[in-house]
Scaffold this motif. Structure first.
Motif, PDB file in Angstrom:
ATOM      1  N   GLU A  51       0.793  -1.096   0.008  1.00 19.26           N
ATOM      2  CA  GLU A  51       0.096  -0.085  -0.123  1.00 19.26           C
ATOM      3  C   GLU A  51       0.913   1.204   0.070  1.00 19.26           C
ATOM      4  OE1 GLU A  51      -2.496  -0.240   3.207  1.00 19.26           O
ATOM      5  OE2 GLU A  51      -3.607  -1.826   2.724  1.00 19.26           O
ATOM      6  N   PHE A  52       0.350   2.385  -0.503  1.00 25.91           N
ATOM      7  CA  PHE A  52       0.712   3.492  -0.386  1.00 25.91           C
ATOM      8  C   PHE A  52      -0.132   4.759  -0.014  1.00 25.91           C
ATOM      9  CE2 PHE A  52       1.831   7.728  -1.994  1.00 25.91           C
ATOM     10  CZ  PHE A  52       3.374   7.816  -1.425  1.00 25.91           C
ATOM     11  N   THR A  53       0.273   5.264   1.082  1.00 22.17           N
ATOM     12  CA  THR A  53      -0.748   6.371   1.667  1.00 22.17           C
ATOM     13  C   THR A  53       0.099   7.768   1.828  1.00 22.17           C
ATOM     14  OG1 THR A  53      -1.942   4.736   2.769  1.00 22.17           O
ATOM     15  CG2 THR A  53      -2.084   6.963   3.664  1.00 22.17           C
ATOM     16  N   GLY A  54      -0.754   8.794   1.320  1.00 20.76           N
ATOM     17  CA  GLY A  54       0.017  10.011   1.054  1.00 20.76           C
ATOM     18  C   GLY A  54      -0.152  10.835  -0.002  1.00 20.76           C
ATOM     19  N   GLN A  55       0.381  11.895  -0.067  1.00 18.72           N
ATOM     20  CA  GLN A  55       0.631  12.727  -1.301  1.00 18.72           C
ATOM     21  C   GLN A  55       1.981  12.482  -1.802  1.00 18.72           C
ATOM     22  OE1 GLN A  55      -1.159  14.449  -2.954  1.00 18.72           O
ATOM     23  NE2 GLN A  55      -2.833  15.342  -1.583  1.00 18.72           N
ATOM     24  N   LYS A  56       2.251  12.352  -3.129  1.00 16.28           N
ATOM     25  CA  LYS A  56       3.323  12.120  -3.756  1.00 16.28           C
ATOM     26  C   LYS A  56       4.075  13.639  -3.757  1.00 16.28           C
ATOM     27  CE  LYS A  56       1.658  10.226  -7.273  1.00 16.28           C
ATOM     28  NZ  LYS A  56       1.609   9.355  -8.497  1.00 16.28           N
ATOM     29  N   ASP A  57       5.473  13.497  -3.164  1.00 11.67           N
ATOM     30  CA  ASP A  57       6.317  14.823  -3.247  1.00 11.67           C
ATOM     31  C   ASP A  57       6.820  14.873  -4.612  1.00 11.67           C
ATOM     32  OD1 ASP A  57       8.287  13.227  -3.156  1.00 11.67           O
ATOM     33  OD2 ASP A  57       8.665  13.548  -0.939  1.00 11.67           O
ATOM     34  N   TYR A  58       7.674  15.907  -4.845  1.00 12.81           N
ATOM     35  CA  TYR A  58       8.386  16.126  -5.938  1.00 12.81           C
ATOM     36  C   TYR A  58       9.334  15.009  -6.553  1.00 12.81           C
ATOM     37  CZ  TYR A  58      11.237  18.727  -9.377  1.00 12.81           C
ATOM     38  OH  TYR A  58      11.608  18.814 -10.836  1.00 12.81           O
ATOM     39  N   LEU A  59       9.977  14.613  -5.374  1.00  4.27           N
ATOM     40  CA  LEU A  59      10.839  13.435  -5.870  1.00  4.27           C
ATOM     41  C   LEU A  59      10.132  12.297  -6.170  1.00  4.27           C
ATOM     42  CD1 LEU A  59      13.605  11.823  -5.862  1.00  4.27           C
ATOM     43  CD2 LEU A  59      13.525  11.517  -3.439  1.00  4.27           C
ATOM     44  N   LEU A  60       9.172  11.769  -5.528  1.00  4.04           N
ATOM     45  CA  LEU A  60       8.511  10.830  -5.799  1.00  4.04           C
ATOM     46  C   LEU A  60       7.524  10.937  -7.175  1.00  4.04           C
ATOM     47  CD1 LEU A  60       6.395   9.696  -2.218  1.00  4.04           C
ATOM     48  CD2 LEU A  60       8.448   8.638  -3.424  1.00  4.04           C
ATOM     49  N   ARG A  61       7.080  11.994  -7.533  1.00  5.58           N
ATOM     50  CA  ARG A  61       6.402  12.194  -8.794  1.00  5.58           C
ATOM     51  C   ARG A  61       7.361  12.071  -9.925  1.00  5.58           C
ATOM     52  NH1 ARG A  61       4.098  16.911  -6.093  1.00  5.58           N
ATOM     53  NH2 ARG A  61       5.465  18.100  -7.324  1.00  5.58           N
ATOM     54  N   ILE A  62       8.661  12.443  -9.744  1.00  6.28           N
ATOM     55  CA  ILE A  62       9.691  12.244 -10.819  1.00  6.28           C
ATOM     56  C   ILE A  62      10.068  10.790 -10.937  1.00  6.28           C
ATOM     57  CG2 ILE A  62      12.078  12.484 -11.367  1.00  6.28           C
ATOM     58  CD1 ILE A  62      11.965  15.123  -9.984  1.00  6.28           C
ATOM     59  N   LEU A  63      10.294   9.867  -9.553  1.00  3.80           N
ATOM     60  CA  LEU A  63      10.599   8.668  -9.885  1.00  3.80           C
ATOM     61  C   LEU A  63       9.295   7.614 -10.217  1.00  3.80           C
ATOM     62  CD1 LEU A  63      12.209   8.045  -6.288  1.00  3.80           C
ATOM     63  CD2 LEU A  63      13.351   8.128  -8.493  1.00  3.80           C
ATOM     64  N   ASP A  64       8.049   8.256 -10.411  1.00  2.26           N
ATOM     65  CA  ASP A  64       6.903   7.533 -10.658  1.00  2.26           C
ATOM     66  C   ASP A  64       6.638   7.806 -12.102  1.00  2.26           C
ATOM     67  OD1 ASP A  64       4.667   5.845  -9.958  1.00  2.26           O
ATOM     68  OD2 ASP A  64       3.351   7.444  -9.840  1.00  2.26           O
TER      69      ASP A  64
END
Length: 232
Positions: A104-117
Protein backbone atom coordinates in the motif's frame (compact mmCIF):
# COMPACT_ATOMS: atom_id res chain seq x y z
CA UNK A 1 11.06 -15.62 4.71
CA UNK A 2 13.04 -17.79 2.28
CA UNK A 3 13.66 -14.73 0.12
CA UNK A 4 15.02 -12.80 3.09
CA UNK A 5 17.33 -15.66 4.05
CA UNK A 6 18.58 -15.91 0.45
CA UNK A 7 19.26 -12.18 0.25
CA UNK A 8 21.01 -12.24 3.63
CA UNK A 9 23.27 -15.10 2.54
CA UNK A 10 24.15 -13.28 -0.70
CA UNK A 11 25.03 -10.21 1.36
CA UNK A 12 27.24 -12.16 3.79
CA UNK A 13 29.08 -13.94 0.98
CA UNK A 14 29.70 -10.77 -1.01
CA UNK A 15 30.85 -8.78 2.03
CA UNK A 16 33.20 -11.64 2.91
CA UNK A 17 34.52 -11.72 -0.64
CA UNK A 18 35.04 -7.95 -0.67
CA UNK A 19 36.83 -7.78 2.67
CA UNK A 20 38.93 -10.93 2.70
CA UNK A 21 39.27 -12.36 -0.79
CA UNK A 22 39.44 -9.21 -2.93
CA UNK A 23 40.92 -6.41 -0.79
CA UNK A 24 40.82 -2.99 -2.40
CA UNK A 25 44.08 -1.70 -0.93
CA UNK A 26 46.00 -2.68 -4.05
CA UNK A 27 48.15 0.12 -5.55
CA UNK A 28 46.26 0.07 -8.86
CA UNK A 29 42.83 0.60 -7.28
CA UNK A 30 42.98 4.31 -6.38
CA UNK A 31 44.29 5.55 -9.79
CA UNK A 32 41.60 3.52 -11.54
CA UNK A 33 38.82 4.90 -9.33
CA UNK A 34 40.11 8.46 -9.77
CA UNK A 35 40.00 8.14 -13.57
CA UNK A 36 36.46 6.76 -13.40
CA UNK A 37 35.20 9.50 -11.08
CA UNK A 38 36.86 12.32 -13.03
CA UNK A 39 35.55 10.95 -16.35
CA UNK A 40 39.01 10.35 -17.80
CA UNK A 41 37.50 7.54 -19.84
CA UNK A 42 39.87 8.00 -22.76
CA UNK A 43 42.57 6.37 -20.65
CA UNK A 44 40.38 3.37 -19.79
CA UNK A 45 38.83 0.40 -21.49
CA UNK A 46 35.27 1.58 -22.33
CA UNK A 47 33.82 -1.67 -20.97
CA UNK A 48 35.12 -0.89 -17.48
CA UNK A 49 33.91 2.72 -17.69
CA UNK A 50 30.46 1.60 -18.82
CA UNK A 51 30.26 -1.09 -16.15
CA UNK A 52 31.10 1.53 -13.52
CA UNK A 53 28.40 3.84 -14.93
CA UNK A 54 25.80 1.08 -14.92
CA UNK A 55 26.44 0.70 -11.21
CA UNK A 56 24.90 4.16 -10.99
CA UNK A 57 21.92 3.16 -13.16
CA UNK A 58 21.03 0.20 -10.95
CA UNK A 59 20.53 2.23 -7.75
CA UNK A 60 18.19 4.53 -9.70
CA UNK A 61 16.16 1.52 -10.82
CA UNK A 62 15.81 0.38 -7.23
CA UNK A 63 15.10 3.94 -6.07
CA UNK A 64 12.00 4.02 -8.29
CA UNK A 65 10.62 1.21 -6.12
CA UNK A 66 12.34 1.82 -2.77
CA UNK A 67 11.28 5.42 -2.15
CA UNK A 68 7.59 4.55 -2.36
CA UNK A 69 8.17 1.50 -0.20
CA UNK A 70 10.30 3.36 2.35
CA UNK A 71 7.44 5.76 3.06
CA UNK A 72 5.55 2.81 4.60
CA UNK A 73 8.42 1.10 6.43
CA UNK A 74 9.79 1.59 9.94
CA UNK A 75 12.99 3.02 8.47
CA UNK A 76 13.71 5.28 5.52
CA UNK A 77 15.04 4.07 2.17
CA UNK A 78 17.27 7.02 1.28
CA UNK A 79 20.34 6.05 3.40
CA UNK A 80 20.45 2.66 1.69
CA UNK A 81 20.01 4.27 -1.72
CA UNK A 82 22.85 6.73 -1.11
CA UNK A 83 25.09 3.94 0.17
CA UNK A 84 24.32 1.73 -2.81
CA UNK A 85 25.71 4.39 -5.16
CA UNK A 86 29.12 3.81 -3.62
CA UNK A 87 29.01 0.20 -2.48
CA UNK A 88 26.34 -1.43 -4.65
CA UNK A 89 24.56 -4.41 -3.12
CA UNK A 90 26.53 -4.13 0.12
CA UNK A 91 24.30 -1.22 1.19
CA UNK A 92 21.26 -2.16 -0.90
CA UNK A 93 20.72 -5.70 0.39
CA UNK A 94 20.26 -4.81 4.09
CA UNK A 95 17.24 -2.71 3.14
CA UNK A 96 15.80 -5.54 1.06
CA UNK A 97 16.07 -8.24 3.71
CA UNK A 98 15.10 -5.98 6.66
CA UNK A 99 11.99 -4.43 5.10
CA UNK A 100 8.49 -5.77 5.78
CA UNK A 101 6.08 -6.69 3.02
CA UNK A 102 3.82 -3.76 2.18
CA UNK A 103 1.58 -3.34 -0.85
CA UNK A 104 0.00 0.00 0.00
CA UNK A 105 0.93 3.64 -0.37
CA UNK A 106 -0.72 6.38 1.64
CA UNK A 107 -0.15 10.08 1.32
CA UNK A 108 0.72 12.69 -1.25
CA UNK A 109 3.51 12.19 -3.75
CA UNK A 110 6.15 14.85 -3.21
CA UNK A 111 8.34 16.25 -5.99
CA UNK A 112 10.88 13.41 -5.80
CA UNK A 113 8.23 10.69 -5.81
CA UNK A 114 6.48 12.28 -8.78
CA UNK A 115 9.74 12.17 -10.74
CA UNK A 116 10.47 8.57 -9.77
CA UNK A 117 6.90 7.58 -10.66
CA UNK A 118 6.99 8.98 -14.18
CA UNK A 119 7.37 6.64 -17.12
CA UNK A 120 9.63 9.26 -18.68
CA UNK A 121 12.15 8.59 -15.90
CA UNK A 122 12.26 4.95 -16.92
CA UNK A 123 12.60 5.95 -20.58
CA UNK A 124 15.51 8.28 -19.75
CA UNK A 125 17.27 5.51 -17.81
CA UNK A 126 16.65 3.04 -20.65
CA UNK A 127 18.03 5.39 -23.34
CA UNK A 128 21.07 6.20 -21.20
CA UNK A 129 21.74 2.49 -20.72
CA UNK A 130 21.43 1.79 -24.44
CA UNK A 131 23.90 4.62 -25.17
CA UNK A 132 26.36 3.17 -22.65
CA UNK A 133 26.08 -0.28 -24.21
CA UNK A 134 26.68 1.13 -27.69
CA UNK A 135 29.78 2.92 -26.40
CA UNK A 136 31.09 -0.31 -24.83
CA UNK A 137 30.37 -2.40 -27.92
CA UNK A 138 31.99 0.05 -30.34
CA UNK A 139 35.10 0.92 -28.34
CA UNK A 140 35.45 -1.91 -25.83
CA UNK A 141 38.32 -4.38 -25.70
CA UNK A 142 36.96 -7.64 -24.30
CA UNK A 143 40.34 -9.38 -24.12
CA UNK A 144 41.70 -6.54 -22.00
CA UNK A 145 38.58 -6.59 -19.82
CA UNK A 146 38.90 -10.31 -19.06
CA UNK A 147 42.57 -9.84 -18.25
CA UNK A 148 41.79 -6.99 -15.86
CA UNK A 149 38.98 -9.06 -14.34
CA UNK A 150 41.52 -11.74 -13.46
CA UNK A 151 44.17 -9.36 -12.12
CA UNK A 152 42.39 -6.27 -10.74
CA UNK A 153 40.15 -6.75 -7.64
CA UNK A 154 38.18 -3.55 -8.27
CA UNK A 155 37.19 -4.70 -11.76
CA UNK A 156 36.19 -8.07 -10.30
CA UNK A 157 34.07 -6.42 -7.64
CA UNK A 158 32.11 -4.07 -9.89
CA UNK A 159 31.54 -6.93 -12.35
CA UNK A 160 30.20 -9.26 -9.64
CA UNK A 161 28.25 -6.39 -8.09
CA UNK A 162 26.56 -5.73 -11.42
CA UNK A 163 25.59 -9.40 -11.76
CA UNK A 164 24.22 -9.47 -8.21
CA UNK A 165 22.11 -6.37 -8.90
CA UNK A 166 20.56 -8.28 -11.82
CA UNK A 167 20.04 -11.40 -9.68
CA UNK A 168 18.51 -9.62 -6.70
CA UNK A 169 15.81 -7.70 -8.59
CA UNK A 170 13.47 -10.67 -9.22
CA UNK A 171 14.36 -12.23 -5.86
CA UNK A 172 13.23 -9.37 -3.66
CA UNK A 173 9.58 -8.97 -2.67
CA UNK A 174 10.03 -5.25 -3.34
CA UNK A 175 9.16 -5.95 -6.98
CA UNK A 176 5.96 -7.89 -6.14
CA UNK A 177 4.86 -5.20 -3.71
CA UNK A 178 5.43 -2.45 -6.27
CA UNK A 179 3.19 -4.23 -8.77
CA UNK A 180 0.47 -4.74 -6.17
CA UNK A 181 0.76 -1.11 -5.06
CA UNK A 182 -0.02 -0.07 -8.65
CA UNK A 183 -2.98 -2.39 -9.05
CA UNK A 184 -1.29 -4.68 -11.58
CA UNK A 185 -3.44 -7.81 -11.66
CA UNK A 186 -1.86 -9.71 -14.54
CA UNK A 187 1.70 -9.78 -13.27
CA UNK A 188 3.02 -12.59 -15.51
CA UNK A 189 4.21 -10.32 -18.32
CA UNK A 190 5.96 -8.05 -15.83
CA UNK A 191 7.55 -11.05 -14.13
CA UNK A 192 8.90 -12.09 -17.52
CA UNK A 193 10.46 -8.63 -17.83
CA UNK A 194 12.00 -8.83 -14.37
CA UNK A 195 13.90 -11.97 -15.33
CA UNK A 196 15.67 -10.17 -18.19
CA UNK A 197 18.89 -8.72 -16.73
CA UNK A 198 18.93 -4.91 -16.52
CA UNK A 199 16.74 -4.19 -19.54
CA UNK A 200 13.76 -6.04 -18.07
CA UNK A 201 13.55 -3.82 -14.97
CA UNK A 202 14.11 -0.75 -17.16
CA UNK A 203 11.22 -1.73 -19.41
CA UNK A 204 9.09 -2.31 -16.31
CA UNK A 205 9.74 1.28 -15.24
CA UNK A 206 8.72 2.44 -18.73
CA UNK A 207 5.48 0.43 -18.78
CA UNK A 208 4.18 0.36 -15.19
CA UNK A 209 1.12 2.50 -14.42
CA UNK A 210 1.54 5.42 -12.01
CA UNK A 211 0.84 4.76 -8.36
CA UNK A 212 -2.40 6.28 -7.06
CA UNK A 213 -1.81 8.70 -4.20
CA UNK A 214 -4.21 8.33 -1.29
CA UNK A 215 -4.38 11.22 1.14
CA UNK A 216 -4.78 10.68 4.89
CA UNK A 217 -8.20 12.37 4.66
CA UNK A 218 -9.32 9.77 2.14
CA UNK A 219 -8.11 6.96 4.38
CA UNK A 220 -10.02 8.47 7.32
CA UNK A 221 -13.20 8.72 5.25
CA UNK A 222 -12.86 5.11 4.12
CA UNK A 223 -12.38 3.99 7.71
CA UNK A 224 -15.45 5.94 8.83
CA UNK A 225 -17.50 4.44 6.01
CA UNK A 226 -16.30 0.98 7.01
CA UNK A 227 -17.29 1.58 10.65
CA UNK A 228 -20.68 2.93 9.61
CA UNK A 229 -21.32 -0.11 7.45
CA UNK A 230 -20.32 -2.41 10.30
CA UNK A 231 -22.73 -0.67 12.69
CA UNK A 232 -25.57 -1.03 10.21
Amino acid sequence: MNRKVTLFLIWVLFVSYTVWLAPLDRPETLPLVQKLLTLQWGKLNPIIAVLFSLMGVWPMIYACLMFFDGRMQKFMAWPYFLGSNGTGVICLLPYLFLRDRNQEFTGQKDYLLRILDKRSTGVALLLSTIALFVYAIIGGDWADYFQQFQTTPFVQLISIDFCLMCLVFPLTSLFDDDMARRGIKDSQKFWALALVPLFGPLLYLCLRPPIPAITPETVEKLQMMSLTSAEL
